[in-house]
Enzyme design. Sequence first.
Site, PDB file in Angstrom:
ATOM      1  N   HIS A   7       0.853  -1.189   0.000  1.00  0.00           N
ATOM      2  CA  HIS A   7       0.000   0.000   0.000  1.00  0.00           C
ATOM      3  C   HIS A   7       0.893   1.245   0.000  1.00  0.00           C
ATOM      4  O   HIS A   7       1.470   1.586   1.026  1.00  0.00           O
ATOM      5  CB  HIS A   7      -0.906   0.006   1.245  1.00  0.00           C
ATOM      6  CG  HIS A   7      -1.717  -1.247   1.400  1.00  0.00           C
ATOM      7  ND1 HIS A   7      -2.119  -1.731   2.617  1.00  0.00           N
ATOM      8  CD2 HIS A   7      -2.196  -2.118   0.478  1.00  0.00           C
ATOM      9  CE1 HIS A   7      -2.824  -2.846   2.446  1.00  0.00           C
ATOM     10  NE2 HIS A   7      -2.880  -3.108   1.149  1.00  0.00           N
TER      11      HIS A   7
HETATM   12  C1  LIG Z   1      -0.606  -8.228  -3.689  1.00  0.00           C
HETATM   13  C2  LIG Z   1      -1.437  -7.009  -3.399  1.00  0.00           C
HETATM   14  C3  LIG Z   1      -2.546  -7.123  -2.576  1.00  0.00           C
HETATM   15  C4  LIG Z   1      -3.321  -5.990  -2.309  1.00  0.00           C
HETATM   16  N1  LIG Z   1      -4.439  -6.143  -1.547  1.00  0.00           N
HETATM   17  C5  LIG Z   1      -5.207  -5.064  -1.288  1.00  0.00           C
HETATM   18  C6  LIG Z   1      -6.413  -5.213  -0.529  1.00  0.00           C
HETATM   19  O1  LIG Z   1      -6.802  -6.300  -0.110  1.00  0.00           O
HETATM   20  N2  LIG Z   1      -7.133  -4.094  -0.285  1.00  0.00           N
HETATM   21  C7  LIG Z   1      -6.748  -2.869  -0.698  1.00  0.00           C
HETATM   22  O2  LIG Z   1      -7.432  -1.895  -0.395  1.00  0.00           O
HETATM   23  N3  LIG Z   1      -5.626  -2.702  -1.441  1.00  0.00           N
HETATM   24  C8  LIG Z   1      -4.854  -3.773  -1.746  1.00  0.00           C
HETATM   25  N4  LIG Z   1      -3.736  -3.620  -2.519  1.00  0.00           N
HETATM   26  C9  LIG Z   1      -3.379  -2.273  -2.977  1.00  0.00           C
HETATM   27  C10 LIG Z   1      -4.173  -1.847  -4.208  1.00  0.00           C
HETATM   28  O3  LIG Z   1      -3.878  -2.698  -5.281  1.00  0.00           O
HETATM   29  C11 LIG Z   1      -3.815  -0.396  -4.522  1.00  0.00           C
HETATM   30  O4  LIG Z   1      -4.139   0.399  -3.397  1.00  0.00           O
HETATM   31  C12 LIG Z   1      -4.578   0.163  -5.712  1.00  0.00           C
HETATM   32  O5  LIG Z   1      -4.425  -0.624  -6.846  1.00  0.00           O
HETATM   33  C13 LIG Z   1      -4.078   1.580  -6.009  1.00  0.00           C
HETATM   34  O6  LIG Z   1      -4.847   2.107  -7.038  1.00  0.00           O
HETATM   35  P1  LIG Z   1      -4.312   3.298  -7.952  1.00  0.00           P
HETATM   36  O7  LIG Z   1      -5.273   3.443  -9.083  1.00  0.00           O
HETATM   37  O8  LIG Z   1      -4.057   4.483  -7.107  1.00  0.00           O
HETATM   38  O9  LIG Z   1      -2.875   2.826  -8.468  1.00  0.00           O
HETATM   39  P2  LIG Z   1      -2.465   1.551  -9.317  1.00  0.00           P
HETATM   40  O10 LIG Z   1      -3.458   0.471  -9.158  1.00  0.00           O
HETATM   41  O11 LIG Z   1      -1.054   1.263  -8.984  1.00  0.00           O
HETATM   42  O12 LIG Z   1      -2.555   2.047 -10.828  1.00  0.00           O
HETATM   43  C14 LIG Z   1      -1.683   3.021 -11.335  1.00  0.00           C
HETATM   44  C15 LIG Z   1      -1.631   2.900 -12.840  1.00  0.00           C
HETATM   45  O13 LIG Z   1      -0.843   3.985 -13.324  1.00  0.00           O
HETATM   46  C16 LIG Z   1      -0.067   3.548 -14.393  1.00  0.00           C
HETATM   47  N5  LIG Z   1       1.090   4.435 -14.523  1.00  0.00           N
HETATM   48  C17 LIG Z   1       2.143   4.551 -13.680  1.00  0.00           C
HETATM   49  N6  LIG Z   1       2.998   5.479 -14.150  1.00  0.00           N
HETATM   50  C18 LIG Z   1       2.468   5.962 -15.300  1.00  0.00           C
HETATM   51  C19 LIG Z   1       2.886   6.932 -16.251  1.00  0.00           C
HETATM   52  N7  LIG Z   1       4.008   7.625 -16.100  1.00  0.00           N
HETATM   53  N8  LIG Z   1       2.104   7.130 -17.342  1.00  0.00           N
HETATM   54  C20 LIG Z   1       0.954   6.444 -17.522  1.00  0.00           C
HETATM   55  N9  LIG Z   1       0.514   5.517 -16.633  1.00  0.00           N
HETATM   56  C21 LIG Z   1       1.257   5.293 -15.538  1.00  0.00           C
HETATM   57  C22 LIG Z   1       0.300   2.114 -14.049  1.00  0.00           C
HETATM   58  O14 LIG Z   1       0.578   1.410 -15.234  1.00  0.00           O
HETATM   59  C23 LIG Z   1      -0.950   1.618 -13.326  1.00  0.00           C
HETATM   60  O15 LIG Z   1      -1.815   0.937 -14.193  1.00  0.00           O
HETATM   61  C24 LIG Z   1      -2.959  -4.727  -2.828  1.00  0.00           C
HETATM   62  C25 LIG Z   1      -1.848  -4.621  -3.668  1.00  0.00           C
HETATM   63  C26 LIG Z   1      -1.089  -5.750  -3.945  1.00  0.00           C
HETATM   64  C27 LIG Z   1       0.097  -5.609  -4.848  1.00  0.00           C
END
Ligand SMILES: Cc1cc2nc3c(=O)[nH]c(=O)nc-3n(C[C@H](O)[C@H](O)[C@H](O)COP(=O)(O)OP(=O)(O)OC[C@H]3O[C@@H](n4cnc5c(N)ncnc54)[C@H](O)[C@@H]3O)c2cc1C
Length: 549
Positions: free
Chosen positions: A486
């Site tokens: 996280h």
């Molecule tokens: C094994 C695992 C288990 C988890 N379990 C839980 C859980 O049970 N509950 C929970 O609440 N959370 C959990 N999480 C955390 C959760 O996955 C994240 O909190 C969530 O995915 C974050 O969402 P986000 O959209 O902010 O970022 P992300 O999901 O990381 O998405 C960011 C996106 O931005 C893109 N990106 C990055 N840089 C660039 C760039 N320069 N240009 C264009 N695109 C870019 C990436 O390709 C990615 O697709 C877990 C994570 C993991 C790895």
Amino acid sequence: MTGSAQADGRDASDRTAGRSADPDRSPVANADVCVVGAGPAGTLVADRLAGRDHEVVVLDAGPRFDETERVERMEKAIRPAFSRPDVWDVGGDRDAYESVGDRHYPLNRTRVKGIGGSTLHWQGMVMRLHEADFASASERGVGANWPIEYSDLRPYYAEAETGIGVAGADDNPFAPPREEPFPMPAFPPSYSDSLFAEACEALEISMHSVPNARNSEGYDGRSACQGYGSCRPVCPSGAKYDGSVHAETAAAKGATVIDRAPVQRLEHTTDRIEAAVFATPDGTEHRQEAETFVVAAGGVETPRLLLLSDSEHYPDGLANSSGAVGRYFMDHVFAGAGGVLEEPTRQNHVGFLTSESHQFYDEADERIAPFKLEFFNFAGPSPVGIALTGEDWGDDLLERIRAEYGNHVTVGALVETLPQAENRVALHPDRTDDHGNPVPEIHWSIDDRAKRTIERANEVQHEILDELGASERWTQGVEGTVPTNHHMGTTRMGSDPSASVVNSSLRTHDLENCWIASSSVFPTAGAMNPTLTIGALALKAADHVDAAL
Ligand SMILES: Cc1cc2nc3c(=O)[nH]c(=O)nc-3n(C[C@H](O)[C@H](O)[C@H](O)COP(=O)(O)OP(=O)(O)OC[C@H]3O[C@@H](n4cnc5c(N)ncnc54)[C@H](O)[C@@H]3O)c2cc1C
Ligand code: SF4
């Protein structure tokens, strides 16, 4: 990177949202909103704004994964030799990073780049922060206060639960107030939960259900959970929510979702972003212009992109007049204990968690952090894993597998860490990625309050295991603790522009058309899995962008 920046905009109506073999990745003309990142945060923003008739374009660094390949990915995942990042093609120069500081940070185990983002391999536990989490400095004497309260986020929490699809029950006496029922009924407690329940009752520890982002019944066109048990790192059936769900709905509402389009930098004047410069696989760069920008690239790449977008106006990085971009990096830390019972525990039938306890959460103060207990449904090593640990064959091996498989129990805990300025995402001075940009350099250490809390959580866990009569005990304590995937805190929210990056509307203090949707805005971590709060904040950010357009 070779090639030149182009402004060859086309109408969104010309495209097929990146579905063909050689999709059109050129910029969209007259875009109202450019969203960087197609994880749950970015796609929820895109879905909401596309639904309000705005021209939305989403750029993601990674690929659009083919759903039909999910079974193959599951097969890879269950082979002990396969490492988890490989299952989602994470690694190599594109995803290079460095970890420095007291503790190693295994970044590539904790993220996926692609349409859907890290939720492609998440566990899917989705709970609301507690009210006191929004006022840590006043209520607990440490950390920071958020510039918003639980009540500000409460309606957005309900909308995020509906959008994501959460199976839950109103049986948690410690949860913050809610009025709306969960969209789906909770999954029933597992058999091993019932063993824990007896022990917890004797110790006067309340257990309750886990709100899960997976379908307990058919929901929103996706099937009910089929019980494959491989949820992390891949759900082959689509019953577990991931961000690709809202990439699809946003595209159906007219948004353009462009994959394999890593944003290299954000071009800007003193107070506005003008274009996101992105690379495409053919080796060219394009400029995506838009009225507004929402950076939703996750807790590590969001600050990195801002730092990479430095200029003569902003020599220390974009939106960084406070100096806080990249700082206060937080994760939760894990405390665990387990053992073996003299009876089958049968957790192998369930691949996710069905029970936890927030009993100790609100006892947090300056010395002890909030933590929650998690009752695991993982059965210990698989038969293949057991076979790989010994020298025996045939009947001897079979006997050992029968003795060692399916009788393990584990109690875990998520523990809050404090926001510390020295924990941060910086740009590495020498090492670069496949586009020649400095890779993220993660500085990570664990504060003393979190260490004390890990010890406290271990104490409670041992009491439960004693009550259960578990033998062959193991403990994951302060030395063995790991981060829990996280990424938080690196573009913190606050009302003081000299100490924070975004305001309570999730807009950067420095730039009038740039919002951030990510756990990077969390001023404190709490000890709840963050993604429901990320979803709620993303929907709030989308409303502010909508109002500004
Ligand atoms: C094994 C695992 C288990 C988890 N379990 C839980 C859980 O049970 N509950 C929970 O609440 N959370 C959990 N999480 C955390 C959760 O996955 C994240 O909190 C969530 O995915 C974050 O969402 P986000 O959209 O902010 O970022 P992300 O999901 O990381 O998405 C960011 C996106 O931005 C893109 N990106 C990055 N840089 C660039 C760039 N320069 N240009 C264009 N695109 C870019 C990436 O390709 C990615 O697709 C877990 C994570 C993991 C790895
Ligand atoms: S147990 Fe359910 S959510 Fe997990 S992988 Fe199987 S179908 Fe998907």
